[in-house]
Motif scaffolding. Structure first.
Motif, PDB file in Angstrom:
ATOM      1  N   PRO A  59     -40.319   0.565 -33.561  1.00  0.00           N
ATOM      2  CA  PRO A  59     -40.325   0.293 -32.123  1.00  0.00           C
ATOM      3  C   PRO A  59     -40.938  -1.049 -31.754  1.00  0.00           C
ATOM      4  O   PRO A  59     -40.745  -1.528 -30.639  1.00  0.00           O
ATOM      5  CB  PRO A  59     -41.140   1.455 -31.544  1.00  0.00           C
ATOM      6  N   SER A  60     -41.657  -1.683 -32.654  1.00  0.00           N
ATOM      7  CA  SER A  60     -42.265  -2.986 -32.375  1.00  0.00           C
ATOM      8  C   SER A  60     -41.354  -4.146 -32.746  1.00  0.00           C
ATOM      9  O   SER A  60     -41.687  -5.311 -32.486  1.00  0.00           O
ATOM     10  CB  SER A  60     -43.595  -3.126 -33.132  1.00  0.00           C
ATOM     11  N   ASN A  61     -40.188  -3.852 -33.348  1.00  0.00           N
ATOM     12  CA  ASN A  61     -39.278  -4.882 -33.829  1.00  0.00           C
ATOM     13  C   ASN A  61     -38.043  -4.941 -32.941  1.00  0.00           C
ATOM     14  O   ASN A  61     -37.265  -3.983 -32.893  1.00  0.00           O
ATOM     15  CB  ASN A  61     -38.884  -4.594 -35.276  1.00  0.00           C
ATOM     16  N   VAL A  62     -37.860  -6.056 -32.221  1.00  0.00           N
ATOM     17  CA  VAL A  62     -36.711  -6.204 -31.323  1.00  0.00           C
ATOM     18  C   VAL A  62     -35.404  -6.027 -32.076  1.00  0.00           C
ATOM     19  O   VAL A  62     -34.416  -5.504 -31.537  1.00  0.00           O
ATOM     20  CB  VAL A  62     -36.752  -7.586 -30.630  1.00  0.00           C
ATOM     21  N   ALA A  63     -35.347  -6.426 -33.330  1.00  0.00           N
ATOM     22  CA  ALA A  63     -34.111  -6.342 -34.104  1.00  0.00           C
ATOM     23  C   ALA A  63     -33.701  -4.907 -34.394  1.00  0.00           C
ATOM     24  O   ALA A  63     -32.553  -4.659 -34.799  1.00  0.00           O
ATOM     25  CB  ALA A  63     -34.271  -7.109 -35.419  1.00  0.00           C
ATOM     26  N   ASP A  64     -34.621  -3.939 -34.193  1.00  0.00           N
ATOM     27  CA  ASP A  64     -34.305  -2.539 -34.475  1.00  0.00           C
ATOM     28  C   ASP A  64     -33.797  -1.777 -33.244  1.00  0.00           C
ATOM     29  O   ASP A  64     -33.844  -0.547 -33.220  1.00  0.00           O
ATOM     30  CB  ASP A  64     -35.549  -1.827 -35.038  1.00  0.00           C
ATOM     31  N   TYR A  65     -33.332  -2.501 -32.243  1.00  0.00           N
ATOM     32  CA  TYR A  65     -32.790  -1.876 -31.031  1.00  0.00           C
ATOM     33  C   TYR A  65     -31.298  -2.204 -30.896  1.00  0.00           C
ATOM     34  O   TYR A  65     -30.835  -3.238 -31.405  1.00  0.00           O
ATOM     35  CB  TYR A  65     -33.522  -2.359 -29.784  1.00  0.00           C
ATOM     36  N   HIS A  66     -30.564  -1.367 -30.209  1.00  0.00           N
ATOM     37  CA  HIS A  66     -29.138  -1.599 -29.951  1.00  0.00           C
ATOM     38  C   HIS A  66     -28.818  -1.182 -28.518  1.00  0.00           C
ATOM     39  O   HIS A  66     -29.560  -0.380 -27.904  1.00  0.00           O
ATOM     40  CB  HIS A  66     -28.274  -0.802 -30.932  1.00  0.00           C
ATOM     41  N   PRO A  67     -27.725  -1.709 -27.944  1.00  0.00           N
ATOM     42  CA  PRO A  67     -27.343  -1.295 -26.588  1.00  0.00           C
ATOM     43  C   PRO A  67     -27.065   0.210 -26.541  1.00  0.00           C
ATOM     44  O   PRO A  67     -26.351   0.741 -27.402  1.00  0.00           O
ATOM     45  CB  PRO A  67     -26.079  -2.105 -26.302  1.00  0.00           C
ATOM     46  N   ILE A  68     -27.627   0.878 -25.555  1.00  0.00           N
ATOM     47  CA  ILE A  68     -27.468   2.327 -25.443  1.00  0.00           C
ATOM     48  C   ILE A  68     -26.010   2.655 -25.135  1.00  0.00           C
ATOM     49  O   ILE A  68     -25.326   1.937 -24.394  1.00  0.00           O
ATOM     50  CB  ILE A  68     -28.408   2.904 -24.367  1.00  0.00           C
ATOM     51  N   THR A  69     -25.508   3.738 -25.698  1.00  0.00           N
ATOM     52  CA  THR A  69     -24.127   4.178 -25.481  1.00  0.00           C
ATOM     53  C   THR A  69     -24.133   5.520 -24.757  1.00  0.00           C
ATOM     54  O   THR A  69     -25.146   6.219 -24.702  1.00  0.00           O
ATOM     55  CB  THR A  69     -23.394   4.323 -26.817  1.00  0.00           C
ATOM     56  N   SER A  70     -22.973   5.889 -24.212  1.00  0.00           N
ATOM     57  CA  SER A  70     -22.879   7.131 -23.435  1.00  0.00           C
ATOM     58  C   SER A  70     -23.186   8.357 -24.285  1.00  0.00           C
ATOM     59  O   SER A  70     -23.630   9.391 -23.764  1.00  0.00           O
ATOM     60  CB  SER A  70     -21.486   7.263 -22.813  1.00  0.00           C
ATOM     61  N   SER A  71     -22.958   8.273 -25.593  1.00  0.00           N
ATOM     62  CA  SER A  71     -23.261   9.419 -26.453  1.00  0.00           C
ATOM     63  C   SER A  71     -24.757   9.674 -26.558  1.00  0.00           C
ATOM     64  O   SER A  71     -25.185  10.733 -27.031  1.00  0.00           O
ATOM     65  CB  SER A  71     -22.675   9.190 -27.852  1.00  0.00           C
ATOM     66  N   GLU A  72     -25.563   8.683 -26.128  1.00  0.00           N
ATOM     67  CA  GLU A  72     -27.016   8.826 -26.179  1.00  0.00           C
ATOM     68  C   GLU A  72     -27.617   9.164 -24.818  1.00  0.00           C
ATOM     69  O   GLU A  72     -28.835   9.204 -24.670  1.00  0.00           O
ATOM     70  CB  GLU A  72     -27.637   7.524 -26.716  1.00  0.00           C
ATOM     71  N   TYR A  73     -26.761   9.403 -23.836  1.00  0.00           N
ATOM     72  CA  TYR A  73     -27.242   9.771 -22.513  1.00  0.00           C
ATOM     73  C   TYR A  73     -27.885  11.155 -22.554  1.00  0.00           C
ATOM     74  O   TYR A  73     -27.699  11.937 -23.497  1.00  0.00           O
ATOM     75  CB  TYR A  73     -26.102   9.771 -21.500  1.00  0.00           C
ATOM     76  N   ALA A  74     -28.633  11.486 -21.516  1.00  0.00           N
ATOM     77  CA  ALA A  74     -29.344  12.772 -21.442  1.00  0.00           C
ATOM     78  C   ALA A  74     -28.484  13.817 -20.742  1.00  0.00           C
ATOM     79  O   ALA A  74     -27.915  13.562 -19.678  1.00  0.00           O
ATOM     80  CB  ALA A  74     -30.651  12.594 -20.686  1.00  0.00           C
ATOM     81  N   ASN A  75     -28.402  14.982 -21.343  1.00  0.00           N
ATOM     82  CA  ASN A  75     -27.766  16.133 -20.710  1.00  0.00           C
ATOM     83  C   ASN A  75     -28.879  16.984 -20.100  1.00  0.00           C
ATOM     84  O   ASN A  75     -29.478  17.823 -20.765  1.00  0.00           O
ATOM     85  CB  ASN A  75     -26.962  16.937 -21.725  1.00  0.00           C
ATOM     86  N   ALA A  76     -29.172  16.746 -18.839  1.00  0.00           N
ATOM     87  CA  ALA A  76     -30.295  17.415 -18.180  1.00  0.00           C
ATOM     88  C   ALA A  76     -30.146  18.927 -18.184  1.00  0.00           C
ATOM     89  O   ALA A  76     -31.141  19.661 -18.142  1.00  0.00           O
ATOM     90  CB  ALA A  76     -30.424  16.905 -16.742  1.00  0.00           C
ATOM     91  N   ASN A  77     -28.905  19.425 -18.250  1.00  0.00           N
ATOM     92  CA  ASN A  77     -28.688  20.872 -18.199  1.00  0.00           C
ATOM     93  C   ASN A  77     -29.295  21.604 -19.392  1.00  0.00           C
ATOM     94  O   ASN A  77     -29.517  22.807 -19.339  1.00  0.00           O
ATOM     95  CB  ASN A  77     -27.195  21.172 -18.129  1.00  0.00           C
ATOM     96  N   GLN A  78     -29.578  20.882 -20.468  1.00  0.00           N
ATOM     97  CA  GLN A  78     -30.161  21.521 -21.637  1.00  0.00           C
ATOM     98  C   GLN A  78     -31.575  22.018 -21.371  1.00  0.00           C
ATOM     99  O   GLN A  78     -32.084  22.868 -22.100  1.00  0.00           O
ATOM    100  CB  GLN A  78     -30.153  20.553 -22.817  1.00  0.00           C
TER     101      GLN A  78
END
Length: 948
Positions: free
Chosen positions: A276-295
């Motif tokens: 989490p401290s390394n900028v290179a270890d991040y990627h643009p978030i995709t819809s498959s990673e969205y939250a399903n609040a109903n869970q």
């Protein structure tokens, strides 16, 4: 009706009250001139104060006796009443887990879809205590204590005063019970959840002059979670089978900046197993990673009730009876919704450049679902009710007069404990400067100026859910620091004193001229105090302020029942009933409401009846003195370039600083792709101390036919029409925006604040007497008791309601007055029909019930790409694409056996065939894509009752 008339206009009413208060004492039993002869008790039917069974047929009344209640697999009064064909959508149903405020957790009934606050609920003829919003909680009354329920489907303000616009529900409790009765019931859905347990005990002892009856009950219904039902586990599925309500505010956390090595700015989330401290270890978030609040959400909230009811009565003399009702009830309701969707920009709490968890070294905005701590609310209500009455009769010549003097004290105390909203004071510190100390532990402050761990815990919002590490929300100490418990408290009191007198003035050629007069003094007090955090706005919870106020009133009524003709050709009976009530309120003035009814029986087997009634509903404490509240509203911004009816670029939008081509922003400040669109910011709403009462006019006409050649058959047909004006409604967001930007009324723009990018960040809207509506329809009832046969005795009860009109007044985008027809919307069914078939043979019995709902419609502007079956539908000159669904039928069955040891064993199933209703993307009366009034599965139960 006049809201400002002087008291002298009530005419004969003061004189009638003087008679009512005359100290003449009598008992509840009628005696003839010969004191040695006792006749049957004269009963008072809901809808009239004149004692006598001849009044019952003048108005459309349904009576559910105890035997009928026991044949249903329900454990609350509200569940039984909700299955009436005339019942509307449930108010704040158990499917509304997102609902908040004082009223949540109660059971309410809504007759004719006119609103639960417009149906008056009585217990033994006296009002239930109400919330500051005027809602009357039916869960206060233990099921075991009920003798029968009477439902008047007609306006009755002239008899009962405010709130009796749509009808009256009068719950009559058991009295003079001798013996003991214990009952145990257990049930659950066939999916294995929603367990329901109910235990009750009724005991009574009667002597020559009186007795005591006690009913105690415990009921617990476990919650059902959205993840365990087909229609809610994945959220609403859109046209392409893609979850349309998943949130970009993921539980994995995301921040705005350059993703990966040399990547462009985007909302970035951590790679699986990344640092989490390394900028290179991040990627643009995709819809498959969205939250399903109903869970994480409850589909049906949990509820637990404990209640004790005592009735005591004693004949003080041969003509005087003392009666008292004492009720104590505790109700606990549990809610759970998904962890809060935290947006740092909304609260100006970026992750500090000096935070030990910041990968950029500069302040960054982030978004994260607080998944580790779902938001929960425990609502506890305690009710204490005491209602003593002294009643009796006396003889005046050849006529008997009944009288009663009574009082009511009802107090509701509510405590709501919430958890899962974050303290903004704590989050600002937890997201501020921090460092890793010599022990390798993250600590607030700096090495030179550290903050003790007992006073601050650093938080790493970029650490995904389920990933351990420094600053994780999974850490118990961090949770305790960021998530305090919030406590709201409230109390409402109802105090009333009544005096009633009824009897026969004279005997006319057609019968006795009946009279009833009475007086009531009532005081309503209410207070609801949100937690200090909510009042200050220093939490992620919805902001709110204190509601507090009181008012009192004095009322007088007069009712006459006039027999005009009897035992004549084509006039076996002709009776007229007239009633009027004068109400003087301390907060808005006075009002007179009257009612006229008639009963005509041209032949013995045919009855014709009709009523005309004026009604009113006084503004509640919350309407007048309520504090401000907040909510996330769904609306259409007319200044949005892609919005329906857009006026982007006109003078009003330009003056507000809205950029040309601006697209309305929704949750997460993402451009809206469907309308109405939910706001990313809280809007504020409030009360109005200048509100006036709502007014109504209702009309009914009907026939009851009992053909003499078919013994046991009764057929009824009733027409009704209600019209309500000056309705108290929230001045809607859409109405304000239309007036401001479309119609150019600058005075309506004062409560609207926009950000530099054009989106609305703040808005205030209050209450006003702006609404009006009209509904009309028919009720048909067929009851038939078949001749007893060798296979047993059959009874058939078929009740149907047909709604021909349900119109609300409104305005279109051009500001023109229009009529909005709502028949067919979920809850406002064109047809509701129940068919009940009961069979008995010896010790065995079976009860079958069919519940039919006609098809529904919903706006499908958000599903316009193929899911609308009426995409070209036009309403009042505006495009109104619709989606229609088919009808639905649910089947219930109960079988029972009377055991030789004086017990009854019953097995049953509600929704026997596990019928599934259709997906409804408008989420009516629910937080999910399903109508909140439909069964959510097959419910199987067993019940054992032992009598001693």
């Amino acid at each position: 009706m006049n809201l400002r008339t002087p008291a002298l206009r009530v005419g004969l009413l003061p004189a009638g009250i003087a008679i009512a208060l005359t100290p003449a004492f009598a008992s509840a039993q009628e005696q003839s001139a010969d004191q040695n002869t006792t006749t049957l008790d004269r009963i008072e039917i809901t809808g009239s104060r004149i004692r006598g069974a001849d009044v019952e047929t003048q108005q459309p009344i349904i009576t559910l006796d105890r035997q009928a209640l026991e044949k249903q697999g329900y454990t609350s009064v509200a569940d039984v009443l909700q299955n009436l064909t005339s019942a509307g959508s449930p108010a704040i149903s158990r499917a509304d887990a997102l609902a908040s405020g004082e009223d949540v957790g109660g059971y309410y009934i809504d007759i004719r879809n006119l609103g639960a606050q417009r149906t008056l609920v009585l217990m033994n003829g006296k009002r239930l205590g109400a919330t500051t919003s005027g809602l009357q909680d039916l869960s206060q009354i233990p099921f075991a204590a009920i003798e029968r329920i009477e439902i008047l489907k007609d306006g009755a303000s002239s008899i009962y005063g405010s709130d009796a616009i749509a009808g009256v529900v009068n719950i009559i409790t058991r009295k003079r019970f001798d013996g003991a009765e214990a009952s145990v019931e257990y049930g659950q859905y066939s999916q294995g959840d929603g367990d329901t347990n109910q235990y009750s005990l009724t005991i009574g002892s009667q002597g020559e002059r009186g007795g005591v009856t006690l009913s105690a009950e415990y009921n617990k219904q476990d919650p059902v979670f959205a993840k365990d039902r087909w229609f809610s586990k994945d959220g609403s599925l859109g046209p392409n089978s893609t979850p349309s309500n998943w949130s970009a505010l993921s539980q994995n956390g995301s921040w705005f900046g350059p993703c990966g090595a040399g990547g462009a700015d985007a909302w970035c989330t951590l790679n699986q197993g990344g640092n989490p401290s390394n900028v290179a270890d991040y990627h643009p978030i995709t819809s498959s990673e969205y939250a399903n609040a109903n869970q994480q959400m409850m589909l049906q909230t949990g509820i637990e009730r404990k209640s004790v009811y005592v009735n005591a009565n004693y004949d003080l003399a041969d003509s005087i009876t003392f009666n008292a009702d004492l009720l104590y009830n505790e109700r606990k309701t549990d809610q759970q919704i998904a962890g809060y969707p935290y947006q740092s920009a909304a609260f100006d709490t970026p992750l500090s450049a000096d935070s030990a968890f910041n990968p950029l070294g500069e302040d960054i905005d982030f978004r994260r679902r607080l998944w580790e701590v779902p938001r929960t609310t425990e609502s506890n209500l305690k009710t204490l009710r005491f209602a003593p009455t002294v009643s009796g009769f006396f003889q005046m010549g050849e006529h008997t007069w009944d009288w009663d003097v009574g009082a009511l004290w009802n107090q509701n105390d509510v405590t709501k404990t919430g958890h899962g909203d974050m303290s903004l004071i704590a989050s600002q510190q937890a997201l501020g400067p921090s460092f890793i100390n010599a022990d390798g532990v993250a600590q607030c402050g700096s090495a030179a100026n550290p903050v003790d761990l007992s006073a601050c815990r650093p938080w790493n919002p970029l650490l995904p859910y389920g990933v351990a590490g420094q600053g994780s929300l999974a850490d118990k100490a961090t949770q305790d620091y960021l998530f305090p418990y919030f406590t709201d408290t409230g109390r409402t009191k109802t105090t009333s004193f009544t005096a009633n007198l009824s009897g026969s003035l004279v005997t006319l050629p057609a019968g006795d001229l009946g009279l009833a007069v009475g007086y009531e003094h009532r005081k309503e007090e209410g207070r609801f105090v949100p937690d200090a955090f909510n009042q200050s706005g220093q939490s992620t919870g919805l902001a709110a302020t204190t509601t507090e106020g009181e008012y009192q009133l004095n009322e007088f009524y007069l009712e006459l029942n006039v027999p005009v003709l009897s035992d004549l050709p084509f006039a076996k009976e002709l009776t007229i009933n007239v009633a009027s009530r004068y109400s003087d309120y301390s907060n808005f003035g006075d009002t007179i409401n009257s009612k006229f009814g008639f009963t005509w029986r041209p032949i013995d087997e045919l009855l014709v009846r009709g009523t005309y009634a004026e009604g009113f509903r006084a503004p509640t404490i919350n309407d007048l003195y309520g504090g401000t509240g907040s909510s996330f509203e769904s609306y259409i911004d007319p200044c949005g370039a892609n919005a329906p009816g857009s006026v982007n670029g006109n003078a009003a939008c330009n003056a507000a600083g809205v950029p040309l081509g601006y697209v309305q922003l929704g949750q997460g400040l993402e451009p809206c792709s469907a309308y109405p669109c939910a706001t990313p910011d809280q809007f504020i709403n409030g009360s109005n101390p200048n509100l006036l009462p709502e007014t109504s006019k209702s009309k009914t006409a009907g026939i009851v036919w009992s053909p003499r050649w078919v013994e046991g058959l009764d057929i009824s047909l009733d027409w009704y029409n209600y019209k309500i004006e000056n309705m108290i409604i929230a001045d809607s967001v859409d109405r304000i925006l239309r007036d401001c930007y479309v119609l150019g009324d600058s005075t309506r723009c004062e409560g609207v604040t926009r950000a530099a990018d054009g989106h609305i960040t703040q808005m205030f809207y209050g209450l006003a007497n702006l609404g009006q509506m009209e509904t009309e329809g028919y009720d048909v009832g067929i009851k038939y008791r078949l001749p007893e046969m060798g296979i047993g005795q059959f009874n058939i009860d078929w009740q149907t309601s047909y709604v021909s009109k349900y119109d609300e007044a409104g305005q279109n985008a051009a500001g023109e007055n229009i009529t909005i027809g709502r028949v067919g919307e979920p809850g406002i069914f064109r047809v509701r029909s129940n068919v009940g078939v009961n069979w008995e043979r010896g010790d065995f019995a079976a009860a079958y019930n069919l519940r039919y709902y006609s098809g529904m419609k919903e706006s499908c502007i958000t599903l316009a790409d193929g899911w609308c079956d009426a995409p070209d539908h036009i309403s009042n000159g505006e495009s109104d694409p619709l989606r229609h669904t088919g009808s639905n039928t649910f089947h219930d069955l109960q079988v029972s056996w009377k055991a030789p040891w004086n017990a009854t064993i019953a097995l049953g199933a509600n929704n026997l065939f596990d019928h599934r209703g259709p997906l409804m993307y408008s989420a009516p009366n629910s937080d999910f894509a399903y109508y909140g009034g439909f069964d959510i599965g097959r419910f199987i139960y067993a019940k054992y009752t032992q009598r001693f």
